[in-house]
Design a protein around this motif. Structure first.
Motif, PDB file in Angstrom:
ATOM      1  N   HIS A  95     -16.911 -35.888  22.511  1.00 41.15           N
ATOM      2  CA  HIS A  95     -17.526 -37.061  21.884  1.00 41.15           C
ATOM      3  C   HIS A  95     -16.419 -37.860  21.184  1.00 41.15           C
ATOM      4  O   HIS A  95     -15.588 -37.283  20.475  1.00 41.15           O
ATOM      5  N   GLU A  98     -15.596 -38.044  17.074  1.00 42.15           N
ATOM      6  CA  GLU A  98     -15.453 -36.765  16.381  1.00 42.15           C
ATOM      7  C   GLU A  98     -13.966 -36.428  16.306  1.00 42.15           C
ATOM      8  O   GLU A  98     -13.382 -35.920  17.251  1.00 42.15           O
ATOM      9  N   ARG A 137     -19.743 -42.055  20.295  1.00 41.33           N
ATOM     10  CA  ARG A 137     -20.174 -40.776  20.850  1.00 41.33           C
ATOM     11  C   ARG A 137     -20.163 -40.792  22.378  1.00 41.33           C
ATOM     12  O   ARG A 137     -19.698 -39.859  23.019  1.00 41.33           O
ATOM     13  N   HIS A 188     -16.253 -29.985  17.850  1.00 43.93           N
ATOM     14  CA  HIS A 188     -17.040 -31.194  17.596  1.00 43.93           C
ATOM     15  C   HIS A 188     -17.150 -31.448  16.093  1.00 43.93           C
ATOM     16  O   HIS A 188     -16.647 -30.676  15.275  1.00 43.93           O
ATOM     17  N   THR A 189     -17.866 -32.557  15.754  1.00 43.57           N
ATOM     18  CA  THR A 189     -18.327 -32.817  14.387  1.00 43.57           C
ATOM     19  C   THR A 189     -19.725 -33.414  14.525  1.00 43.57           C
ATOM     20  O   THR A 189     -20.198 -33.633  15.643  1.00 43.57           O
ATOM     21  N   GLU A 384     -24.903 -32.822  17.394  1.00 40.13           N
ATOM     22  CA  GLU A 384     -23.671 -32.020  17.544  1.00 40.13           C
ATOM     23  C   GLU A 384     -22.550 -32.888  18.049  1.00 40.13           C
ATOM     24  O   GLU A 384     -21.971 -32.842  18.918  1.00 40.13           O
TER      25      GLU A 384
HETATM   26 ZN   LIG Z   1     -19.935 -33.626  19.480  1.00 39.63          ZN
END
Ligand SMILES: [Zn+2]
Length: 384
Positions: A95, A98, A137, A188-189, A384
Motif C-alpha cells: 500500500h 504506508e 493506498r 503495513h500500517t 490494514e
Molecule cells: Zn497496508
C-alpha cells in the motif's frame, strides 16, 4: 576420423550445453534485462542462489508495463550471507501510503553484514509503485476512465490477468517473492485517515508463524485467518510462513513504533539462524496483548467524532469510546464498547460517514468458532 572425433565431441558438448540452458531457463534463474537504471542492474526474475555470497546486491525488478509501454520498477536489496541458510523476505509498499515499513526495512538491512550471515535477507520496496508515487493506498489503473485497485486483494496475481495490477502481482509473486523465501514479513500500517497500534495479524494456529509473531516486542497481536487476496494469505498458501505487521499510522515514519519492529525483525533473523546474537525484547517482555477477534464500533450517523479513548487503551463493556456531533454542534450519537479489550485501530479523521469504522477493539472471544484460527475480520474495511 581422428579429426572428426573432436568435432563430434564438441557438437555433443554444445548441444548438451544448449539442453542444460533450456532446462535451467524453465527453472527459477536470475534474468538480467541488460538495462541499467540509476546505476542498478534491472532483473525480470531472481534466484538468490545465483548471487555471489557474502555481499549485498542491489537491483531494480521489472514489474508490469504501463500503457505508455514503460515498466514499473521495484527496488530490491539482497543481503546474501557467506554461508547458506534460511531465506527471509521483508516487504514494504504493497500500500502506497504506508511509509514506516520502508524505514524499518531499511534500518534492518543497514545492520546486516553478509560476511557474517548464514542465509539470505531479501528486501523489496515500493511493491505498488504507482500507489507509492501518489502516497495512496490503491493502484491507479487507467482502464474505464480510471479506477483504483487495492493490490493487497489480488495476490497471488495472474501474469495473464485482465488488469495491470493483477499482472504485476503475478510477476512479482512468481519471479521475485515466492522462489526466494522460506519466511516472510509483509509490513503495513493503517491506511490514510486511520491509525494502528504496534500490531501483528498472525495465523497463530500455525506454530512457525506463532513463533515469529511472539518475537516482536509490540502492543498487540490478533490471531487472524486472513483475507482472501492478501500477500500474507498467498504466501502462506505457497508454504511460506508469513506475518502481516502494522507499524502504527500512515504517511510518516513513526519514531516510537519503528524500533519495535526493527528489534522484532532482527529477532526473527536470529531465530532462523541468519544472524548471530542473543534474542532481544519479545512479546513476552513487552506484555503484548493477544486477542482473536475485533469488536467493530461503526458510525451510525454522519458527523464529527470526538474520541474518548486512544491507542492502545483498555476498555470495558458499556464504556463510552466516542461521541459524534453534527454541523450545529448537536450530539447525534454516542458510541460504547461492547467488550473488554484494547483499542487497536482508530478513525483519526474527524469527519466520518455512516457505516464506517470508528474503531476496532481487539478482544478474546471464547466462541469455539474463533479457535483455532481466530475470528475473521469483516471484509471491506481496509484498515490494514
Ligand atoms: Zn497496508
Amino acid at each position: 576420423m581422428h579429426i572428426m572425433k573432436p568435432i563430434a565431441q564438441a557438437l555433443a558438448a554444445s548441444s548438451a550445453t544448449a539442453v542444460l540452458l533450456l532446462a535451467t531457463a524453465a527453472n527459477a534463474q536470475t534474468v538480467y534485462t541488460g538495462d541499467i537504471i540509476q546505476g542498478k542492474q534491472v532483473i525480470s526474475q531472481l534466484d538468490v542462489k545465483d548471487l555471489e555470497p557474502g555481499k549485498k546486491h542491489h537491483f531494480f525488478f521489472q514489474g508490469v508495463q504501463m500503457g505508455s509501454g514503460q515498466h514499473w520498477y521495484l527496488p530490491v536489496v539482497v543481503a546474501k550471507g557467506a554461508k547458506p541458510g534460511k531465506r527471509i523476505l521483508l516487504i514494504s509498499g504493497v500500500h502506497g501510503d504506508e511509509l514506516s515499513p520502508v524505514d524499518a526495512v531499511q534500518r534492518v538491512m543497514a545492520q546486516l553484514d553478509p560476511a557474517k550471515m548464514s542465509g539470505t535477507v531479501l528486501a523489496v520496496y515500493d511493491v505498488s509503485r504507482p500507489a507509492m508515487e501518489g502516497t495512496t493506498r490503491k493502484w491507479p489503473a487507467a482502464q474505464q476512465g480510471g479506477t483504483l485497485i487495492d493490490l493487497n486483494r489480488v495476490w497471488p496475481g495472474n501474469e495473464d490477468g485482465n488488469s495491470a495490477p493483477a499482472r504485476h502481482a503475478g510477476l512479482v509473486f512468481n519471479r521475485l517473492l515466492k522462489p526466494n523465501a522460506d519466511y516472510a514479513l509483509d509490513n503495513h500500517t493503517a491506511g490514510t485517515g486511520g491509525d494502528f497500534t504496534a500490531f501483528i495479524f498472525a495465523k497463530m494456529d500455525q506454530p512457525e508463524i506463532r513463533a515469529m509473531a511472539e518475537l516482536f516486542p509490540i502492543e498487540q497481536i490478533k490471531n487472524d485467518p486472513g483475507y482472501a487476496g492478501t500477500l500474507e494469505t498467498a504466501l502462506v498458501k505457497a508454504g511460506i510462513p508469513t506475518l502481516t505487521t502494522e507499524l502504527g499510522g500512515p504517511r510518516s515514519f513513526d519514531r516510537r513504533i519503528v524500533p519495535m519492529f526493527v528489534e522484532g525483525t532482527l529477532n526473527v533473523l536470529k531465530h532462523h539462524g541468519v544472524i548471530e546474537g542473543s534474542i532481544g525484547r519479545t512479546a513476552a517482555v513487552a506484555d503484548t496483548f493477544i486477542g482473536n477477534a475485533f469488536s467493530p464500533v461503526r458510525a451510525t450517523h454522519g458527523g464529527f467524532l470526538e474520541l474518548k479513548v486512544d491507542l492502545p487503551d483498555t476498555v470495558v463493556p458499556g464504556q463510552q469510546v466516542a461521541i459524534q456531533r453534527n454541523s450545529f454542534g448537536e450530539i447525534v450519537a454516542e458510541y460504547h464498547s461492547e467488550v473488554t479489550g484494547q483499542v487497536s485501530w482508530l478513525h483519526r479523521d474527524a469527519m466520518i460517514e455512516p457505516g464506517r469504522l470508528v474503531m476496532e477493539i481487539l478482544y478474546y472471544n471464547p466462541d469455539p468458532a474463533c479457535e483455532p484460527e481466530g475470528c475473521p475480520s469483516e471484509a471491506g474495511d481496509y484498515i490494514e
